[in-house]
Design a protein around this motif. Structure first.
Motif, PDB file in Angstrom:
ATOM      1  N   HIS A   3     -11.308  37.782   9.248  1.00  0.00           N
ATOM      2  CA  HIS A   3     -10.680  38.817  10.077  1.00  0.00           C
ATOM      3  C   HIS A   3     -10.671  40.177   9.397  1.00  0.00           C
ATOM      4  N   HIS A   8       1.437  35.504   5.734  1.00  0.00           N
ATOM      5  CA  HIS A   8       0.457  35.466   6.824  1.00  0.00           C
ATOM      6  C   HIS A   8       1.133  34.997   8.108  1.00  0.00           C
ATOM      7  N   HIS A  55     -12.344  40.408   5.798  1.00  0.00           N
ATOM      8  CA  HIS A  55     -11.851  39.446   4.804  1.00  0.00           C
ATOM      9  C   HIS A  55     -12.118  38.015   5.259  1.00  0.00           C
ATOM     10  N   HIS A 104     -11.391  34.119   4.320  1.00  0.00           N
ATOM     11  CA  HIS A 104     -10.516  33.256   3.519  1.00  0.00           C
ATOM     12  C   HIS A 104     -11.314  32.133   2.839  1.00  0.00           C
ATOM     13  N   HIS A 140      -4.516  35.516  -1.337  1.00  0.00           N
ATOM     14  CA  HIS A 140      -5.677  36.308  -0.923  1.00  0.00           C
ATOM     15  C   HIS A 140      -6.774  36.290  -1.992  1.00  0.00           C
ATOM     16  N   HIS A 192       0.485  37.243  -0.057  1.00  0.00           N
ATOM     17  CA  HIS A 192       1.251  37.946   0.978  1.00  0.00           C
ATOM     18  C   HIS A 192       1.543  37.011   2.126  1.00  0.00           C
ATOM     19  N   HIS A 250      -8.815  43.163   7.693  1.00  0.00           N
ATOM     20  CA  HIS A 250      -7.574  43.281   6.911  1.00  0.00           C
ATOM     21  C   HIS A 250      -6.849  44.597   7.147  1.00  0.00           C
TER      22      HIS A 250
HETATM   23 CU1  C2O Z   1      -5.005  38.959   2.898  1.00  0.00          CU
HETATM   24 CU2  C2O Z   1      -5.953  36.749   6.198  1.00  0.00          CU
HETATM   25  O1  C2O Z   1      -5.451  37.834   4.557  1.00  0.00           O
END
Ligand code: C2O
Ligand code: CU
Length: 479
Positions: free
Chosen positions: A446, A175, A397, A399, A133, A173, A448
């Motif tokens: 997306h 996904h 968030h 990416h 992340h 984390h 979070h």
């Molecule tokens: Cu921390 Cu799409 O994620």
């Protein structure tokens, strides 16, 4: 009489059918195939840019990797397990661990070093992945099941290799079914140090805040956690919020500086007292302070870190530190006033069917998942996005990129460049953000709040010419 009754029934049925037909149609239209590629999802939004850039330049996601083989500088093996998590409070829950703990080990690397993480799935039955992340990894290393890889089934291994390009605080984390696997514990901290390592004058601490079954913890511990620091020490506390909503962090007993937000240093941050910092869900905030003779605390909306002698806890200061006006301006390295693309990301909510289920669903620019905009860009584009919430709090968030905040509700940013990868958008707020499309691939964009994401608050930033061979469904459930 019989005849008129029959007529009434027929009329009633016709009325029902007239009412039901559109509902049935809406239900039918909301169904998604058993599996599908995100590249076919929704409606391309060109944002005013060209429909095709470099059509000769085609690449598939799996080829977007770290070039060269090289020997890794940092090598970590992580074993994902279904496990019992025991808190120091005595509370137990059935969760997910990495190498037997949650959070998993803190991974530390220097900028530009080759990091290699081997993820072995021992017993996570839904399969799993790891997403880095905030790190601008090559797309194939982004860890999103069904978008950049297939979920790793029990008994299998996936190897991530990347060179983190910027120093700062990050986290990793799962996904895959992330709205379950993240709260259940498949998480950990990643600290990227400057080349040559951290300055030895500063004590560097990670404070990963996570709730296990409703109990808020820091680095897996509850309550007041003493840390090894003595008066006079300069301390940097890297607060990481792994939850679905914003938390407040503040310092009792001494002034502090907000040194970094989401892995970007704040330019010339001033020292403040009587302010709390809002840490966005998924976001990070690095607090810096000097431990006074009487001790200090970093308060994390429940648990706290106790630095030096035990000092009294103070209530949360009313005023919030506003990154829009905090620190001093510095060059961005690009001109957001001359964007190549402009997008809207307006989040509403309305009654409808999604995946055949009736409910109140999140909408993006009026559309519902999976019929949401696909934000199309070409490499090197300057991109502006206007993000609005007309519904709930949404920690947005993106990416693979960092975005800079230009304004909030029309008020321009006048402080340090406010770079984010996770931005808390409260109901009624509008943020203008900008970024440079400098990392080709298919990237999730997306909410979070992972529950919201699972309800369809997911769109993608898609580079022209990128092919996505993975499919959502058939075992891949990124949210
Ligand atoms: Cu921390 Cu799409 O994620
Ligand atoms: Cu949300």
């Amino acid at each position: 009489m019989w005849g008129s009754r029959r007529r009434r029934i027929v009329a009633g049925l016709t009325g029902c059918a007239l009412l039901l037909a559109p509902l049935a149609w809406m239900w039918q239209a909301s169904l998604v195939p058993r599996s599908y590629s995100v590249a076919e999802m929704g409606t391309p939004d060109l944002g005013g840019g060209a429909a095709h850039a470099h059509p000769d330049h085609r690449v598939a996601v799996p080829d977007l990797t770290e070039p060269g083989d090289g020997t890794p500088d940092v090598r970590v093996r992580l074993i994902a397990r279904s496990d019992t998590i025991r808190l120091d409070s005595g509370q137990e829950m059935h969760g997910l661990t990495l190498n037997g703990t949650s959070p998993g080990p803190v991974i530390r690397a220097e900028v530009g070093q080759l990091v290699e993480v081997e993820l072995f799935n021992e017993s996570v039955t839904d399969g799993t992945t790891l997403h880095w992340h905030g790190v601008e990894v090559p797309n194939a290393m982004d860890g999103v099941a069904g978008v950049t890889q297939d979920a790793v089934p029990v008994g299998s291994t996936f190897t991530y290799r990347f060179r983190p390009p910027r120093a700062g605080t990050y986290w990793y984390h799962s996904h895959q079914v992330s709205h379950e696997q993240v709260p259940r514990g498949l998480i950990g901290a990643l600290v990227v140090e400057p080349r040559g390592g951290l300055d030895s004058e500063t004590t560097d601490l990670v404070a990963l805040v996570h709730s296990y079954g409703g109990t808020r913890t820091v680095n897996g511990a509850t309550g007041e956690i003493p840390v090894d620091a003595t008066p006079g020490d300069r301390v940097r506390v890297r607060v990481i919020n792994t939850g679905n909503g914003p938390i407040s962090a503040w310092v009792s007993g001494t002034p502090f500086r907000l040194a970094a937000i989401d892995a970007s240093d704040v330019h010339r941050p001033e020292t403040v007292t009587d302010r709390h910092v809002q840490v966005t869900a998924g976001g990070r905030a690095d607090l810096e302070l000097v431990v006074p003779a009487s001790g200090a605390r970093v308060e994390l909306s429940g648990p706290s870190l106790v630095l030096g002698p035990d000092s009294p806890a103070e209530r949360r200061p009313e005023a919030r530190l506003d990154p829009l006006t905090y620190g001093e301006p510095a060059p961005l390295g690009f001109d957001p006033e001359r964007p190549d693309r402009r997008f809207d990301y307006a989040i509403g909510r309305r009654p409808a069917f999604v995946r055949g289920r009736p409910g109140l669903w999140w909408s993006i620019n009026g559309h519902l998942y999976p019929d949401v905009p696909m934000f199309m860009v070409a490499e090197k584009d300057v991109v502006r996005v206007s993000i609005t919430s007309r519904s709930d709090v949404h920690p947005m968030h993106l990416h693979g990129h960092r975005m800079v905040v230009l304004s909030r509700d029309g008020q321009p940013a006048t402080g340090s460049p406010w770079w984010v990868d996770s931005l808390n958008v409260a109901p009624g707020e509008t943020y203008e953000v900008a970024f440079v499309a400098d990392n080709p691939g298919a990237w999730m964009f997306h909410c979070h709040h992972l529950g919201h994401a699972a309800e369809g608050l997911v769109a993608h930033l898609m580079y022209h010419g990128v092919a996505v061979p993975y499919r959502i469904g058939d075992g891949n459930v990124p949210e």
